[in-house]
Design a protein around this motif. Sequence first.
Motif, mmCIF file in Angstrom:
data_model
loop_
_atom_site.group_PDB
_atom_site.id
_atom_site.type_symbol
_atom_site.label_atom_id
_atom_site.label_comp_id
_atom_site.label_asym_id
_atom_site.label_seq_id
_atom_site.Cartn_x
_atom_site.Cartn_y
_atom_site.Cartn_z
ATOM 1 N N THR A 1 0.841 12.477 12.051
ATOM 2 C CA THR A 1 0.162 11.205 11.832
ATOM 3 C C THR A 1 -1.062 11.465 10.961
ATOM 4 O OG1 THR A 1 -1.123 11.464 13.874
ATOM 5 C CG2 THR A 1 0.931 10.201 14.005
ATOM 6 N N ASP B 1 0.663 5.891 7.529
ATOM 7 C CA ASP B 1 0.429 6.283 8.914
ATOM 8 C C ASP B 1 0.956 7.673 9.250
ATOM 9 O OD1 ASP B 1 -0.649 3.727 9.482
ATOM 10 O OD2 ASP B 1 1.370 2.916 9.717
ATOM 11 N N LYS B 2 1.999 8.101 8.550
ATOM 12 C CA LYS B 2 2.698 9.319 8.949
ATOM 13 C C LYS B 2 3.291 10.000 7.726
ATOM 14 C CE LYS B 2 5.172 8.970 12.685
ATOM 15 N NZ LYS B 2 6.263 8.675 13.657
ATOM 16 N N ALA C 1 -4.965 10.209 9.562
ATOM 17 C CA ALA C 1 -6.161 9.421 9.847
ATOM 18 C C ALA C 1 -6.162 8.196 8.927
ATOM 19 C CB ALA C 1 -7.412 10.266 9.606
ATOM 20 N N PRO C 2 -6.855 7.122 9.327
ATOM 21 C CA PRO C 2 -6.900 5.927 8.474
ATOM 22 C C PRO C 2 -7.247 6.288 7.036
ATOM 23 C CG PRO C 2 -7.945 5.469 10.568
ATOM 24 C CD PRO C 2 -7.649 6.947 10.569
ATOM 25 N N ASN C 3 -6.509 5.717 6.105
ATOM 26 C CA ASN C 3 -6.716 6.029 4.695
ATOM 27 C C ASN C 3 -6.503 4.779 3.855
ATOM 28 O OD1 ASN C 3 -3.668 6.114 3.712
ATOM 29 N ND2 ASN C 3 -3.759 7.281 5.634
ATOM 30 N N ARG C 4 -6.990 4.801 2.641
ATOM 31 C CA ARG C 4 -6.953 3.616 1.787
ATOM 32 C C ARG C 4 -5.554 3.231 1.348
ATOM 33 N NH1 ARG C 4 -7.501 4.747 -3.958
ATOM 34 N NH2 ARG C 4 -7.419 6.977 -4.386
ATOM 35 N N GLY D 1 -2.963 3.188 3.476
ATOM 36 C CA GLY D 1 -2.263 2.602 4.606
ATOM 37 C C GLY D 1 -1.066 3.398 5.073
ATOM 38 N N LYS E 1 0.822 -1.198 0.000
ATOM 39 C CA LYS E 1 0.000 0.000 0.000
ATOM 40 C C LYS E 1 0.859 1.252 0.000
ATOM 41 C CE LYS E 1 -4.241 -1.894 1.996
ATOM 42 N NZ LYS E 1 -5.212 -1.801 3.088
ATOM 43 N N LYS E 2 1.963 1.232 0.773
ATOM 44 C CA LYS E 2 2.833 2.398 0.784
ATOM 45 C C LYS E 2 3.492 2.586 -0.575
ATOM 46 C CE LYS E 2 3.719 3.004 5.674
ATOM 47 N NZ LYS E 2 4.714 3.276 6.717
ATOM 48 N N GLY F 1 -4.141 12.944 11.667
ATOM 49 C CA GLY F 1 -4.450 11.851 12.577
ATOM 50 C C GLY F 1 -4.371 12.199 14.050
#
Length: 232
Positions: free
Chosen positions: A202, A211-212, A204-207, A209, A2-3, A187
């Motif tokens: 950070t 985190d930061k 928020a949850p996202n498609r 993936g 995902k990254k 986040g």
Amino acid sequence: MKKLTIMAVLAFCSITLFAQYDGPTAPDYKLIERNINNSSSNFNYSNLMERYKLGDSTMTVDEQRHLYFGYVFQPSYNPADTSQYNARMATVLNKQYFSDRDYDDVLQFADALLAEDPFNMRALNAKLLVYAQKNNVDAYKKTAQQRNIVQRAIISSGDGMLKSTPYYVIKVSHEYDLLGFLGFKFGGQDKIEKNCDCNSLTLAPNRFGVDKMYFNISPTFDYVKRKGSGKI
């Protein structure tokens, strides 16, 4: 995976925006300072700022970078984000319905913010909202181009995925302004990273993936060192 996907998306975004540019590259502040102080250079700062205010769509990415990053060498540069107009504009924008007076107030507050920080994307976005509602096409196009110039300058500097490839910004508030453009939400954690001139947010949850996201804020640190402690 995902990254890798989000990095591919950001890379595609960079290619789309910067056909003439070699790719994300950290700004060379010493070179930028030298170029913008050269009256015979294409990067002379007063000329770049005048073109920015006109919403000049012919500015190259290098010129956009010299404009944005070169602002740290101007006497008016201040990385603090404590203007009273932030809250006043936000109060109006949080209304469910807008009157003509509200639109006028938003423009007034946005212009006041841009007088303090000509690259304030929140203020530019607010002006775009008003111009869209009032069907002011010419003003909308000029303001949209100004926002594009700021975004392109920042996006050209990195990908934000690692400490070693951060986005470079001249104010901490620009980090938050950029998140929305990239499709992310904050986040909740804002952290100064160790052993680098980076700040991280950070997400928020996202498609994707992710985190930061990392941002280099070295001009802010340099300003605080020169002026003493202060809110950034």
